[in-house]
Design a protein around this motif. Structure first.
Motif, PDB file in Angstrom:
ATOM      1  N   ASP A 472       1.027  -0.924  -0.022  1.00 51.72           N
ATOM      2  CA  ASP A 472       0.494  -0.351  -0.567  1.00 51.72           C
ATOM      3  C   ASP A 472       1.294   1.230  -0.228  1.00 51.72           C
ATOM      4  O   ASP A 472       2.255   1.697   0.386  1.00 51.72           O
ATOM      5  CB  ASP A 472      -1.114  -0.562   1.290  1.00 51.72           C
ATOM      6  CG  ASP A 472       0.451   0.473   2.750  1.00 51.72           C
ATOM      7  OD1 ASP A 472       1.281  -0.039   2.020  1.00 51.72           O
ATOM      8  OD2 ASP A 472      -1.021  -0.608   3.430  1.00 51.72           O
ATOM      9  N   MET A 473       0.391   3.030   0.289  1.00 49.66           N
ATOM     10  CA  MET A 473       0.660   3.712  -0.125  1.00 49.66           C
ATOM     11  C   MET A 473       1.604   3.889   1.011  1.00 49.66           C
ATOM     12  O   MET A 473       3.479   4.429   0.653  1.00 49.66           O
ATOM     13  CB  MET A 473      -0.043   4.967  -0.316  1.00 49.66           C
ATOM     14  CG  MET A 473      -0.770   5.041  -1.647  1.00 49.66           C
ATOM     15  SD  MET A 473      -1.424   6.596  -1.899  1.00 49.66           S
ATOM     16  CE  MET A 473      -2.048   5.950  -3.431  1.00 49.66           C
ATOM     17  N   ALA A 474       1.882   3.265   2.493  1.00 54.27           N
ATOM     18  CA  ALA A 474       2.139   4.240   3.224  1.00 54.27           C
ATOM     19  C   ALA A 474       3.444   3.039   3.413  1.00 54.27           C
ATOM     20  O   ALA A 474       4.811   2.689   3.560  1.00 54.27           O
ATOM     21  CB  ALA A 474       1.599   2.838   5.077  1.00 54.27           C
ATOM     22  N   SER A 475       3.101   1.466   2.593  1.00 50.18           N
ATOM     23  CA  SER A 475       4.819   0.805   2.711  1.00 50.18           C
ATOM     24  C   SER A 475       5.581   1.153   1.774  1.00 50.18           C
ATOM     25  O   SER A 475       6.469   0.804   2.094  1.00 50.18           O
ATOM     26  CB  SER A 475       4.058  -0.894   2.620  1.00 50.18           C
ATOM     27  OG  SER A 475       3.520  -1.223   3.236  1.00 50.18           O
ATOM     28  N   VAL A 476       5.164   1.627   0.697  1.00 53.08           N
ATOM     29  CA  VAL A 476       5.700   1.825  -0.569  1.00 53.08           C
ATOM     30  C   VAL A 476       6.450   3.265   0.117  1.00 53.08           C
ATOM     31  O   VAL A 476       7.964   3.619  -0.006  1.00 53.08           O
ATOM     32  CB  VAL A 476       4.797   2.693  -1.634  1.00 53.08           C
ATOM     33  CG1 VAL A 476       5.899   3.422  -2.727  1.00 53.08           C
ATOM     34  CG2 VAL A 476       4.374   1.272  -2.587  1.00 53.08           C
ATOM     35  N   ASN A 477       6.147   3.989   0.539  1.00 54.80           N
ATOM     36  CA  ASN A 477       6.697   4.995   1.549  1.00 54.80           C
ATOM     37  C   ASN A 477       8.063   4.932   2.191  1.00 54.80           C
ATOM     38  O   ASN A 477       9.080   5.901   1.664  1.00 54.80           O
ATOM     39  CB  ASN A 477       5.450   6.091   1.852  1.00 54.80           C
ATOM     40  CG  ASN A 477       5.037   7.257   1.699  1.00 54.80           C
ATOM     41  OD1 ASN A 477       5.052   7.955   0.296  1.00 54.80           O
ATOM     42  ND2 ASN A 477       3.964   7.905   1.442  1.00 54.80           N
ATOM     43  N   ILE A 478       7.772   3.829   2.350  1.00 56.57           N
ATOM     44  CA  ILE A 478       9.035   3.701   3.974  1.00 56.57           C
ATOM     45  C   ILE A 478       9.698   2.686   2.782  1.00 56.57           C
ATOM     46  O   ILE A 478      10.757   2.952   2.940  1.00 56.57           O
ATOM     47  CB  ILE A 478       7.904   2.124   5.008  1.00 56.57           C
ATOM     48  CG1 ILE A 478       6.807   2.528   5.853  1.00 56.57           C
ATOM     49  CG2 ILE A 478       9.395   1.721   5.049  1.00 56.57           C
ATOM     50  CD1 ILE A 478       6.683   1.598   6.396  1.00 56.57           C
ATOM     51  N   LEU A 479       9.989   2.536   2.451  1.00 57.68           N
ATOM     52  CA  LEU A 479      10.642   1.688   1.330  1.00 57.68           C
ATOM     53  C   LEU A 479      11.398   2.712   0.599  1.00 57.68           C
ATOM     54  O   LEU A 479      12.775   2.705   0.094  1.00 57.68           O
ATOM     55  CB  LEU A 479      10.193   0.724   0.222  1.00 57.68           C
ATOM     56  CG  LEU A 479      11.186   0.142  -0.290  1.00 57.68           C
ATOM     57  CD1 LEU A 479      11.879  -1.158  -0.498  1.00 57.68           C
ATOM     58  CD2 LEU A 479       9.986  -0.787  -2.006  1.00 57.68           C
ATOM     59  N   ILE A 480      10.432   3.770  -0.130  1.00 59.98           N
ATOM     60  CA  ILE A 480      11.072   4.818  -0.610  1.00 59.98           C
ATOM     61  C   ILE A 480      12.648   5.443  -0.188  1.00 59.98           C
ATOM     62  O   ILE A 480      13.821   6.139   0.516  1.00 59.98           O
ATOM     63  CB  ILE A 480      10.290   5.533  -0.991  1.00 59.98           C
ATOM     64  CG1 ILE A 480       9.543   5.508  -2.395  1.00 59.98           C
ATOM     65  CG2 ILE A 480      11.204   7.305  -1.226  1.00 59.98           C
ATOM     66  CD1 ILE A 480       8.205   6.332  -2.710  1.00 59.98           C
ATOM     67  N   GLN A 481      11.549   5.489   1.334  1.00 61.81           N
ATOM     68  CA  GLN A 481      12.372   6.471   2.955  1.00 61.81           C
ATOM     69  C   GLN A 481      13.906   5.794   2.981  1.00 61.81           C
ATOM     70  O   GLN A 481      14.748   5.672   3.333  1.00 61.81           O
ATOM     71  CB  GLN A 481      12.259   6.604   3.830  1.00 61.81           C
ATOM     72  CG  GLN A 481      10.771   7.217   3.948  1.00 61.81           C
ATOM     73  CD  GLN A 481      10.425   7.288   5.118  1.00 61.81           C
ATOM     74  OE1 GLN A 481      10.811   7.547   6.907  1.00 61.81           O
ATOM     75  NE2 GLN A 481       8.740   7.933   4.601  1.00 61.81           N
ATOM     76  N   ALA A 482      13.327   3.636   2.812  1.00 62.53           N
ATOM     77  CA  ALA A 482      15.096   2.941   3.504  1.00 62.53           C
ATOM     78  C   ALA A 482      15.718   3.199   2.106  1.00 62.53           C
ATOM     79  O   ALA A 482      16.647   3.411   2.240  1.00 62.53           O
ATOM     80  CB  ALA A 482      13.863   2.075   3.448  1.00 62.53           C
ATOM     81  N   LEU A 483      15.459   3.544   0.647  1.00 64.11           N
ATOM     82  CA  LEU A 483      16.198   3.007  -0.219  1.00 64.11           C
ATOM     83  C   LEU A 483      16.911   4.823  -0.562  1.00 64.11           C
ATOM     84  O   LEU A 483      18.445   4.789  -1.107  1.00 64.11           O
ATOM     85  CB  LEU A 483      15.432   2.912  -1.643  1.00 64.11           C
ATOM     86  CG  LEU A 483      15.305   1.426  -2.197  1.00 64.11           C
ATOM     87  CD1 LEU A 483      14.500   1.521  -2.981  1.00 64.11           C
ATOM     88  CD2 LEU A 483      16.599   0.291  -1.356  1.00 64.11           C
ATOM     89  N   GLN A 484      16.374   6.139   0.144  1.00 61.78           N
ATOM     90  CA  GLN A 484      17.082   7.012  -0.490  1.00 61.78           C
ATOM     91  C   GLN A 484      18.340   6.995   1.062  1.00 61.78           C
ATOM     92  O   GLN A 484      18.977   7.128   0.776  1.00 61.78           O
ATOM     93  CB  GLN A 484      16.110   7.825   0.044  1.00 61.78           C
ATOM     94  CG  GLN A 484      15.061   8.456  -1.023  1.00 61.78           C
ATOM     95  CD  GLN A 484      14.006   9.810  -0.940  1.00 61.78           C
ATOM     96  OE1 GLN A 484      13.759   9.941   0.018  1.00 61.78           O
ATOM     97  NE2 GLN A 484      13.205  10.312  -1.390  1.00 61.78           N
ATOM     98  N   GLN A 485      18.236   6.456   1.784  1.00 61.22           N
ATOM     99  CA  GLN A 485      19.148   6.544   3.004  1.00 61.22           C
ATOM    100  C   GLN A 485      20.257   5.295   2.951  1.00 61.22           C
ATOM    101  O   GLN A 485      20.816   4.991   3.522  1.00 61.22           O
ATOM    102  CB  GLN A 485      18.197   6.550   4.280  1.00 61.22           C
ATOM    103  CG  GLN A 485      18.179   5.640   4.750  1.00 61.22           C
ATOM    104  CD  GLN A 485      17.711   4.940   6.261  1.00 61.22           C
ATOM    105  OE1 GLN A 485      18.268   6.544   6.990  1.00 61.22           O
ATOM    106  NE2 GLN A 485      17.183   4.459   6.772  1.00 61.22           N
TER     107      GLN A 485
END
Length: 641
Positions: A472-485
């Motif tokens: 879902d969108m919340a999980s996609v946002n978490i993955l984005i944050q994880a990969l950005q850092q």
């Protein structure tokens, strides 16, 4: 068009909807959003009549036609070719076609005036309904959804579930109903098909309700957003980006109202405590207690945006060249994927590998990961490279009898339980959730566990194949944050353009059996690719570094001719004027906040936009003049010292 009034829907003791209201107007293109489990799919089923509400009403015109795409259609199968299946949308035309065939057969032996009249009437109606073009329309939509002419002659039963879903989508689009209800329509589409569907839906004349986790798709198609939250349906007069901005503004106003109310409540409680002990004031204290009891409480704002609160580390850095591909040739019996292709993945690259299905993205990814050895050429892994490979089929390798925490413990023994629970918390597994067994999890939850495993590996190179599927969108946002850092190197295949735009710094695509590269973000690539379609031979441009403009600070001049007393007098006059302006601006901001707090304004998108703009402008003006006031006050204090 459709009016939902006081809708309540209960599952056991839990109310998914509690006196929810929503009016759907003709031509509206609506995104129905909300966290998993808030009842979005259930609401679509209620609208089409599959489920009955516990209470409340759903009113609609008797002749309203609806087209409903849902994930249950994955199981539909047929031995007819896909053109015939898609053409089942034309129910009346098909009926007329069969009746015309019967009449023509009869006329071979029974040539009567009555039969001729019947045939003429049927043929006229068939022509009025554009019956002679229905096969062309079916081919056109199937082509848009990625089917070749050869595919069109294949039986539906020979396709995988995802491709069968595309056929069902084609059938629903061909029906051209008054309202389309689409549950995750992009789930089984590749990028070209998603882009085609966007254009089709934007031009569609009827109303549309879309449930989707694809933010980019929603932004392109919808003009209204409805959030399913806490049993209610909250309407926002714009696309998904507008919804985020508007929700943040509403939250800011609500947070202010909550703080103000809490301050007043505490003040009242202190007064009550003081008066309660005095007999002469006891009646007044009781009156204030009753007022507090009747007070309609403002809720504090819930945080719907969990953030990653851990960092992914690896024990050793890779060399400069992570993977070097030289003279790669890869062929299948029916298709050539790569021919003498070359590419280099360098340390720190975050590469999005994009393109249509069947062009070789997953094949190339497996070559990079070392999972496919059947090719010509060389794929050399660089110095000190440690990789982890995530693909959807790896969900099957999860140990079904393991608890979630146990699964990560066995995979990443160097991490403490606290670290692992922190990681799982970021992937929305909190509290006792970590003790659930893998076998009871949904597809999306299993996907989150597999991702958490991949990201706990001691790897400086991540190879990710469709990591956002089932998220879902919340999980996609978490993955984005994880990969950005993440400080290592990443190559990822995904059809989620918002995800790619926020993660990738390079774009790879396969063209003419070569690996080609665009050095920039997905959004930049998208603009460039649109231009390139007009000029197919245009070369991939090298990114031009942006030149920073030097800002010159204005030189402040002091008037040395004025004595200290005159300066102070003038400064105090300026300060008084500013205080008047601040008071006026504070009053204006408060009035605008009152307007924005009124839910009626959200039904008028133009008025909302104007009020919102005015609110932002006045807040900025207020902040600026307050800063000037502070600077001026400091100057006065210095002169008075």
């Amino acid at each position: 068009m459709i009016a939902i009034n006081n809708l309540t829907f209960e599952i056991g003791a839990r109310a998914l909807y509690d006196e929810a209201n929503w009016h759907i107007k003709p031509g509206e293109k609506i995104g129905l959003i909300g966290a998993n489990g808030t009842g979005k799919t259930t609401l679509l089923k209620i609208i089409v009549g599959d489920y009955k509400p516990t209470s409340g009403t759903i009113s609609m015109a008797k002749d309203l036609t609806m087209g409903y795409l849902n994930q249950d259609l994955l199981s539909y199968s047929s031995d007819k070719n896909i053109v015939h299946v898609a053409m089942e949308a034309f129910e009346r035309q098909n009926q007329l076609h069969d009746e015309i065939e019967v009449l023509l057969k009869k006329l071979e032996t029974d040539y009567t005036e009555d039969l001729l009249h019947k045939l003429s009437d049927k043929q006229h109606e068939f022509e009025v309904l554009d019956g002679y073009n229905i096969e062309y329309k079916a081919h056109e939509i199937l082509a848009g959804l990625g089917f070749s002419e050869a595919d069109c002659q294949r039986k539906l039963s020979t396709f995988s579930g995802g491709w069968r879903m595309r056929v069902m989508l084609a059938k629903i689009l061909l029906q051209a109903p008054d309202i389309l209800l689409l549950d995750e329509p992009t789930n089984h589409l590749d990028l070209p098909s998603i882009q085609w569907l966007e254009d089709y839906l934007k031009a569609f004349n009827g109303a549309i309700i879309i449930v989707s986790h694809d933010r980019w798709f929603l932004d392109k198609v919808i003009n209204r957003t409805v959030e399913s939250r806490k049993g209610k349906l909250n309407v926002y007069a714009g696309n998904y980006t507008f919804y985020l901005e508007e929700k943040a503004l509403r939250a800011e106003i609500q947070r202010g109202e909550f703080k103000n109310q809490q301050s007043k409540i505490k003040q009242e409680e202190r007064l009550i405590e003081r008066f309660r002990a005095k007999a002469s004031k006891a009646k007044m204290a009781q009156s204030r207690i009753k007022m507090l009891d009747k007070l309609e409480r403002v809720d504090d704002v819930d945080d719907d945006n969990p953030e990653v609160n851990f960092s992914f580390k690896f024990s050793r850095q890779s060399g400069r060249h992570v993977t070097t591909l030289e003279h790669i040739t890869k062929k299948y019996p029916a298709i050539d994927i790569l021919d003498d292709a070359e590419a280099i993945i360098e340390k720190g690259d975050k590469i999005a590998l994009i393109g249509a299905n069947g062009k070789g993205k997953s094949t190339l990814l497996r070559i990079v990961a070392g999972a496919d050895k059947e090719f010509e050429g060389t794929a050399v892994t660089g110095h000190n490279v440690t990789q982890t490979f995530f693909a959807q089929h790896q969900l099957e390798s999860l140990h079904l009898e393991h608890q979630i925490l146990q699964e990560l413990q066995s995979f990443a023994p160097k991490h403490t339980d606290t670290e692992l629970r922190s990681i799982l918390g970021s992937f929305l597994f909190t509290g006792d959730d970590v003790f659930k067994k893998i076998k009871v999890l949904s597809g999306g939850e299993k996907s989150r566990v597999a991702l958490a495993k991949a990201l706990t590996a001691d790897a400086n190179f991540l190879v990710l194949d469709e990591p956002t599927n089932h998220l879902d969108m919340a999980s996609v946002n978490i993955l984005i944050q994880a990969l950005q850092q993440y400080e290592g190197t990443v190559i990822v295949v995904s059809h989620d353009r918002y995800f790619l735009d926020n993660v990738a710094n390079k774009i790879w695509f396969i063209e003419d059996q070569k690996i080609k590269q665009y050095p920039g973000t997905y959004a930049e690539y998208d603009v460039w690719n649109d231009k390139r379609k007009l000029e197919p031979k245009a070369a991939v441009p090298a990114p031009q570094p942006k030149k920073e403009e030097k800002k010159t600070e204005p030189v402040k001049q002091q008037n040395g001719g004025e004595n200290k007393h005159q300066q102070l007098k003038k400064l105090n006059q300026d300060l008084s004027k500013m205080e008047e302006q601040i008071a006026e601006l504070e009053k204006t901001v408060k009035n605008l906040e009152t307007k924005l707090a009124d839910t009626k304004i959200y039904n008028d998108s133009q008025k909302l936009k104007e009020t919102n703009t005015a609110y932002t402008q006045k807040q900025t003006e207020l902040k600026q003049i307050q800063q000037k006031w502070e600077a001026l006050a400091e100057q006065i204090l210095e002169l008075e010292a």
